[in-house]
Design an enzyme around this catalytic site. Sequence first.
Site, short mmCIF file in Angstrom:
data_model
loop_
_atom_site.label_atom_id
_atom_site.label_comp_id
_atom_site.label_asym_id
_atom_site.label_seq_id
_atom_site.Cartn_x
_atom_site.Cartn_y
_atom_site.Cartn_z
N SER A 109 33.52 48.05 37.50
CA SER A 109 33.72 48.69 38.78
C SER A 109 32.47 49.43 39.28
CB SER A 109 34.88 49.70 38.68
OG SER A 109 34.58 50.73 37.74
N LYS A 131 27.40 56.40 40.84
CA LYS A 131 28.68 55.82 41.24
C LYS A 131 29.53 56.89 41.93
CE LYS A 131 32.47 53.35 38.84
NZ LYS A 131 32.85 52.80 37.49
N SER A 162 33.06 48.35 32.81
CA SER A 162 32.50 48.57 34.15
C SER A 162 31.02 48.88 34.22
CB SER A 162 33.28 49.71 34.84
OG SER A 162 34.61 49.31 35.07
#
Length: 461
Positions: A115, A38, A139
């Site tokens: 996310s 990420k 997330s």
Amino acid sequence: METSSNYGAFMERFLLPPSSSPPGHAPLPLTSLTFAVKDIFDVKGYVTGFGNPDWLRTHPVATSTAPTVLTLLKAGAACVGKTVMDEMAYSINGENIHYGTPINPCAADRVPGGSSSGSAVAVGAKLVDFSLGTDTGGSVRVPASYCGIFGFRPSHGAITESGVTPMAQSFDTVGWFARDPKTFTSVGRILLQLTEVSAVRPTRIIIADDCFRLSSTPFDLITQVVTKAAEKLYGGDILKHENLGDYVKDNVPSLNHFMTKENIDQVYNIPSLTALSSAMRSLQRCISSSSADPWLSETEEFEFKSNHGEWISAVKPNLGPGISERVSEALNATGEDADICHAIRRELRDALTSLLGVFSLTHDFGVLMIPTVPGSPPKLQTDPSELEVFRARAFSLLSIAGVSGFCQVTIPLGMNNNLPISVSLLAKHGADGFLLHLVENLYDSIKQEEAAAVSNPKNIS
């Protein structure tokens, strides 16, 4: 940023080569596996973008790589790029107005979840073998469920967050995704630094009946294969049922502060868990700690505001709809409920520890079973007002591990009406190795039950 061939999952591709085992030695545990991270993890020579082009523009190139990434490289895996994320990690949808929304490989017309959207999509689309994400309010758990893959939120503090841009440190965790249980557990052993995962038999598997009533997916569809698999492995006496909302209400008295008449009257929620999600939002916005153990500290600052308020005021970044409003609320937080929120966190952790296993008994391990999310992934570009009930239910479920700091695993259970479904198992803080072993042990039996279900009208897929 490429979009055509990678499902829109990647911000940028590169290669960080893995370590190799010395001649004559056994291969390293993650040899030949690829992973992505990420865009919240530092990688030397690249700017950590945090999901927003203004952040990317105003921050320097990282001078070192996050230790978690280095650990995976040393274990033999190769890192092949950084993935798209929701802006400032402040959404569970997976939509990003600046970089586009990664395409859900299970359902292209649905959100991928955020996310850690790109990390989940990269795994689900078979672009990498596993990936790294972060989970503050859901997330990792949410995109794992929406993309039909495994996801792990570890006990708070179990994996170092050094070299990771903070969102709210008292809740931030480093998690991971994989498609298959073998890779999933292999990566987990490295990240959690487990030399051996002992085969501990669960003492109880508690099914939170009221939590499953929050879900639009039929109760039996989610629970049946898991309970049958558990019965086959451990016997039927291990299965227990609990109305978790009542248990939390009775054992977390400080939640009364957040128990509004509106919460109690709404038929679609569990009042105590809705109150818990309100407490979690207050904690994320307000609480920070100068102590080595934020769970025990009474020192508060404004966490998100302390981390990013100065930058937001100076740069005035272009933030997408929904994100902008949440950031504004966080910056305007007063911290007036801080003491009560601390009490809620302590009470919940003690209550759930008591429910799942006597703290003083090392091998007393119970598991709580809940739905990961309250239904199928929402359609792309759904009006936020239409998702209000769904979001309220989702955070009621997500706040259980979030506030307690317990570990939680998302387990894929195939497809229903061409949409992915999942179940979650929670274990007490520090029981990550036990939960990881349980998944590995249980999943083969789950697949056998799924295969059996396909042969009759009540199948799962």
